[in-house]
Design a protein around this motif. Structure first.
Motif, PDB file in Angstrom:
ATOM      1  N   PHE A  80       0.827  -1.207   0.000  1.00  0.00           N
ATOM      2  CA  PHE A  80       0.000   0.000   0.000  1.00  0.00           C
ATOM      3  C   PHE A  80       0.859   1.255   0.000  1.00  0.00           C
ATOM      4  N   VAL A  81       1.870   1.303   0.866  1.00  0.00           N
ATOM      5  CA  VAL A  81       2.715   2.492   0.963  1.00  0.00           C
ATOM      6  C   VAL A  81       3.450   2.738  -0.351  1.00  0.00           C
ATOM      7  N   VAL A  82       3.978   1.680  -0.955  1.00  0.00           N
ATOM      8  CA  VAL A  82       4.677   1.832  -2.239  1.00  0.00           C
ATOM      9  C   VAL A  82       3.738   2.400  -3.297  1.00  0.00           C
ATOM     10  N   TRP A  83       2.535   1.856  -3.413  1.00  0.00           N
ATOM     11  CA  TRP A  83       1.575   2.356  -4.399  1.00  0.00           C
ATOM     12  C   TRP A  83       1.073   3.744  -4.034  1.00  0.00           C
ATOM     13  N   GLY A  84       1.072   4.073  -2.749  1.00  0.00           N
ATOM     14  CA  GLY A  84       0.745   5.436  -2.336  1.00  0.00           C
ATOM     15  C   GLY A  84       1.779   6.432  -2.825  1.00  0.00           C
ATOM     16  N   VAL A  85       3.037   6.040  -2.779  1.00  0.00           N
ATOM     17  CA  VAL A  85       4.111   6.896  -3.310  1.00  0.00           C
ATOM     18  C   VAL A  85       3.959   7.039  -4.825  1.00  0.00           C
ATOM     19  N   VAL A  86       3.621   5.948  -5.510  1.00  0.00           N
ATOM     20  CA  VAL A  86       3.366   6.020  -6.953  1.00  0.00           C
ATOM     21  C   VAL A  86       2.223   6.997  -7.226  1.00  0.00           C
ATOM     22  N   ALA A  87       1.175   6.933  -6.427  1.00  0.00           N
ATOM     23  CA  ALA A  87       0.031   7.844  -6.580  1.00  0.00           C
ATOM     24  C   ALA A  87       0.466   9.291  -6.373  1.00  0.00           C
ATOM     25  N   ALA A  90       2.246  10.440  -9.459  1.00  0.00           N
ATOM     26  CA  ALA A  90       1.299  10.648 -10.558  1.00  0.00           C
ATOM     27  C   ALA A  90       0.547  11.963 -10.391  1.00  0.00           C
ATOM     28  N   GLN A  91       0.162  12.302  -9.160  1.00  0.00           N
ATOM     29  CA  GLN A  91      -0.560  13.558  -8.937  1.00  0.00           C
ATOM     30  C   GLN A  91       0.344  14.769  -9.189  1.00  0.00           C
ATOM     31  N   ILE A  92       1.588  14.668  -8.821  1.00  0.00           N
ATOM     32  CA  ILE A  92       2.532  15.759  -9.094  1.00  0.00           C
ATOM     33  C   ILE A  92       2.719  15.903 -10.605  1.00  0.00           C
ATOM     34  N   ILE A 126      -8.304  15.111 -10.347  1.00  0.00           N
ATOM     35  CA  ILE A 126      -9.280  14.061 -10.022  1.00  0.00           C
ATOM     36  C   ILE A 126      -9.275  12.988 -11.100  1.00  0.00           C
ATOM     37  N   ALA A 127      -9.182  13.401 -12.364  1.00  0.00           N
ATOM     38  CA  ALA A 127      -9.131  12.429 -13.465  1.00  0.00           C
ATOM     39  C   ALA A 127      -7.899  11.528 -13.334  1.00  0.00           C
ATOM     40  N   VAL A 128      -6.765  12.117 -13.017  1.00  0.00           N
ATOM     41  CA  VAL A 128      -5.542  11.322 -12.846  1.00  0.00           C
ATOM     42  C   VAL A 128      -5.680  10.391 -11.641  1.00  0.00           C
ATOM     43  N   GLY A 129      -6.305  10.881 -10.583  1.00  0.00           N
ATOM     44  CA  GLY A 129      -6.530  10.017  -9.414  1.00  0.00           C
ATOM     45  C   GLY A 129      -7.398   8.812  -9.752  1.00  0.00           C
TER      46      GLY A 129
END
Length: 138
Positions: A80-87, A90-92, A126-129
């Protein structure tokens, strides 16, 4: 009584994921404010800048959507933490895409409180999220 105990069996996991998610939201807000050339929080708090508020909250909501996807699809806390960093990354990137591709003057437009600029930024975030969350299903 046993059924209540069974219902609450996942409470510990819920608490851990929830509090780490909140921490990640705070980290995201800090990183987002660091990489944007304007201080959204100052614009919102001190100048009541609606465009900055819309853009910032769109980014936070987009990140939260991606975090929700990571939580729903993770197999462990570290996953979860790794994919949270990926997220977060992506938002940046979404901000940079809007800033350098779609609307090069977005920073100045947000500083000038042009609500349409905030809406464009929030919508892209929001679209990217949403896309990010969907891509985390495997």
């Amino acid at each position: 009584m046993e059924s209540v105990t069974n219902l609450l069996a996942g409470l510990g996991s819920f608490a851990i994921y929830f509090f780490i998610s909140l921490l990640m939201l705070v980290i995201f807000k800090w990183v987002y404010a660091f990489v944007t050339p304007h201080d959204e929080w100052q614009l919102v708090k001190e100048e009541q800048n609606t465009a900055a508020a819309i853009g910032l909250m769109g980014a936070v909501v987009g990140f939260a959507i991606a975090l929700a996807g990571a939580i729903a699809n993770s197999i462990a806390l570290l996953d979860f933490v790794v994919w949270g960093v990926v997220a977060l990354i992506a938002q940046i990137l979404a901000f940079f895409i809007v800033r350098f591709v779609f609307m090069p003057k977005i920073v100045q437009r947000i500083i000038n409180n042009e609500v349409t600029a905030g809406i464009i930024l929030a919508g892209m975030s929001i679209a990217v999220g949403l896309l990010n969350a969907a891509c985390m299903t495997y």
